[in-house]
Scaffold this motif. Sequence first.
Motif, mmCIF file in Angstrom:
data_model
loop_
_atom_site.group_PDB
_atom_site.id
_atom_site.type_symbol
_atom_site.label_atom_id
_atom_site.label_comp_id
_atom_site.label_asym_id
_atom_site.label_seq_id
_atom_site.Cartn_x
_atom_site.Cartn_y
_atom_site.Cartn_z
ATOM 1 N N LEU A 1 0.857 -1.186 0.000
ATOM 2 C CA LEU A 1 0.000 0.000 0.000
ATOM 3 C C LEU A 1 0.893 1.235 0.000
ATOM 4 O O LEU A 1 1.246 1.762 1.032
ATOM 5 N N GLN B 1 -10.370 11.295 6.593
ATOM 6 C CA GLN B 1 -11.073 10.750 5.421
ATOM 7 C C GLN B 1 -10.176 9.776 4.668
ATOM 8 O O GLN B 1 -10.623 8.737 4.206
ATOM 9 N N PRO C 1 -10.341 0.506 3.904
ATOM 10 C CA PRO C 1 -10.999 -0.485 3.027
ATOM 11 C C PRO C 1 -10.015 -1.394 2.297
ATOM 12 O O PRO C 1 -10.314 -2.550 2.034
ATOM 13 N N GLN C 2 -8.827 -0.868 1.995
ATOM 14 C CA GLN C 2 -7.863 -1.703 1.289
ATOM 15 C C GLN C 2 -7.202 -2.706 2.221
ATOM 16 O O GLN C 2 -6.682 -3.723 1.785
ATOM 17 N N GLU D 1 1.594 6.620 -2.181
ATOM 18 C CA GLU D 1 0.918 7.286 -3.294
ATOM 19 C C GLU D 1 -0.589 7.399 -3.080
ATOM 20 O O GLU D 1 -1.194 8.400 -3.449
ATOM 21 N N PHE D 2 -1.174 6.335 -2.493
ATOM 22 C CA PHE D 2 -2.630 6.361 -2.296
ATOM 23 C C PHE D 2 -3.019 7.493 -1.351
ATOM 24 O O PHE D 2 -3.986 8.209 -1.589
ATOM 25 N N LEU E 1 -6.534 15.427 -3.558
ATOM 26 C CA LEU E 1 -7.936 15.586 -3.940
ATOM 27 C C LEU E 1 -8.722 16.280 -2.837
ATOM 28 O O LEU E 1 -9.943 16.403 -2.920
ATOM 29 N N GLU F 1 -1.249 10.142 -0.751
ATOM 30 C CA GLU F 1 -0.953 11.423 -1.381
ATOM 31 C C GLU F 1 -2.033 11.786 -2.393
ATOM 32 O O GLU F 1 -2.438 12.941 -2.489
ATOM 33 N N ALA F 2 -2.485 10.783 -3.145
ATOM 34 C CA ALA F 2 -3.552 11.035 -4.115
ATOM 35 C C ALA F 2 -4.776 11.560 -3.386
ATOM 36 O O ALA F 2 -5.391 12.545 -3.785
ATOM 37 N N SER F 3 -5.098 10.899 -2.288
ATOM 38 C CA SER F 3 -6.251 11.317 -1.503
ATOM 39 C C SER F 3 -6.064 12.744 -0.999
ATOM 40 O O SER F 3 -6.983 13.560 -1.045
ATOM 41 N N ALA F 4 -4.846 13.055 -0.543
ATOM 42 C CA ALA F 4 -4.587 14.395 -0.007
ATOM 43 C C ALA F 4 -4.694 15.467 -1.094
ATOM 44 O O ALA F 4 -5.283 16.526 -0.870
ATOM 45 N N ALA G 1 -8.905 15.448 0.537
ATOM 46 C CA ALA G 1 -9.405 14.685 1.677
ATOM 47 C C ALA G 1 -8.588 15.018 2.923
ATOM 48 O O ALA G 1 -7.390 15.279 2.838
ATOM 49 N N LYS H 1 -11.563 6.122 4.318
ATOM 50 C CA LYS H 1 -12.120 5.862 2.990
ATOM 51 C C LYS H 1 -11.128 5.221 2.034
ATOM 52 O O LYS H 1 -11.518 4.578 1.069
ATOM 53 N N VAL H 2 -9.839 5.452 2.267
ATOM 54 C CA VAL H 2 -8.853 4.943 1.313
ATOM 55 C C VAL H 2 -8.036 3.801 1.900
ATOM 56 O O VAL H 2 -7.933 2.734 1.302
#
Lengths: 292, 350
Positions: A182, A199, A207-208, A185-186, A193, A188-191, A195, A203-204
């Motif tokens: 994991l 969150q 669940p994974q 990047e996930f 956007l 950072e992508a969320s940040a 979030a 949310k990210v």
Amino acid sequence: MGFTLTYLSLIVLVPLAAAFIKTSGMTWDAFVEAVASPRVMASYRVSFGISLLAGLVNAFFGLIVAWVLVRYPFPGKRIVDAIVDLPFALPTAVAGIALTAIYARNGWAGFLEPLWGGVVAPDGHVVHNGFVQYLGSIFPGVNWGEWLGLKIAFDRPGIFIALTFIGLPFVVRTLQPVLEELEPEFEEASATLGATRWQTMHKVIFPQLLPALITGFTLSFARALGEYGSVVFIAGNQPLHSEITPLLIITKLEQYDYQGATAIAVVLLVTSFTLLLLINLLQNWTRRHQRA
Amino acid sequence: MSIIARNIKKTFGTYTALSGVDLNVPDGKLVALLGPSGSGKTTLLRIIAGLEFPDEGSGRIEFHGEDVTNVAAGKRGVGFVFQHYALFRHMTVAENVAFGLTVRKRKDRPSKSEIADRVNKLLKLVQLEALGKRYPTQLSGGQRQRIALARALAVEPKVLLLDEPFGALDAKVRKELRRWLRQFQDEIGITTVFVTHDQEEALEIADEVIVMNNAKIEQVGTPQAVYDHPATPFVYSFLGNVNRLQLPWRGFSSGDAPVPYTDETNKIAFVRPHELEVLRHRAGLDGEVASVRSIHSAGSIARITVLRGASEYIDVELSRQQLDELDLAEGDSILLRVRRSRLFSEDYEI
């Protein structure tokens, strides 16, 4: 496929089938008598209840341990990583004795006992104080001393501690590879956007991790259900209160009541299997997106 | 939205990723940060995005004149597309695209139907409107790339940043997608910065190329300018093949202008393979004598390798027609002449 089935049959299914065959020699009444007596019923509650609790606690703290081990560099990290496996390697009886020595009233952590449940006065009268009394003041009407145990070692808290101890590595070891995959990047992508940290967490990331977390929980729970060696030393083994089901099986065996023992074993087996099946279904559901 | 970066320094422990970099991205342009790995280009992009911050006391980032140096990534209004896309695997494509909208505070959040509309528009924009219900694992690399782009655009960023956008794709898809990105950027006109180590990619689609090396910017200019007039030996070598010719060099360029460097022995001449001219050896003609070692004529242009002196191998590119007219064979002796070159002193480092 053929190999898997053969191997599984030899190693797992045949011995289990033997338990069923042995039990099938009993009359129905004798079976019910063996598996549903009050003492046995009480042991189911202790075994399943405390194993479930230990599994949940392990899932929570195991997640934190795995997270820290994967994400943060710190001195001695490899040693800590190795320590996680100790409960795997230690003979469970050793674990039981060690834990008992620590948590018994005259052990290192014996001072916790009055804080948790209560003390027994010289005349044998139990003086409630500490946590149990506190709970009783908020939620009166429940016999908290009965539920939580008054002592730590030789009582229910001891069982819980032993089961948590032996189950932790399962959660950590199942989560670690998933966490390593994991990538940040996930997050950072969320940040980017917009979030918030919270969150992103729920949310990210969560669940994974969920499928692996459920696997870890299941393994830890299943291990706790079957655990015998470490628990018998620390449980106190009071009938109707802190006896676990595997202990009852051994007790029956020692009384040469083989059918009674296998009968309980069959109940334990069927219940565990049902639970594991349900958990597997739940896990499949959380993994639905991974099916192409 | 223009981007200005001033004196950005970034160190990781003892490693210097950026040593005082200045950058200016004009409004609405597509700009490439080009450099080899370890040149600091991705770090610079991440600092622009707010995923990293410059070292204490150095640097300043401005978006359209507004100082955003200390603003967090989520509040900068950037769309960031990650090298491996970072699509959320447990969400459908539509949920991924909607993510930036659904995490907004309730008062700023569009209604469910508005979000669905926006997602549809974006999926149409990236030409994947039929895939909303799929999961990312069910998409091809190129489709994931476009979904990542749609997700980044959903929050209506002022700036679009892409980290090695085509790095994880195979050669054919990469070519298609980069042309598509160029058109796409022309249509929506958003200021875009992308990082790449592929000079062909940068030269083909960028309005402006920023060549980076060793934590510094080497040259900034249009693709034409950086290719034709490299400012440093590094840029010369990085943008396409180049021969480094030992001096002195006898001979003249084809325009009969004298070659200017015949005796500057402390320098090296940089000459691209197509800037060399090959002639049959004839008396009375000036040029360096070399012998043909190998000929590769598969493709639209022919490449030959010639040997000058004892150990100096030189690559030359010719059109197929020229090769046919010369009628060369391996071992033939030829004359080499230089059409264009540039001198750099010998002690540079790449």
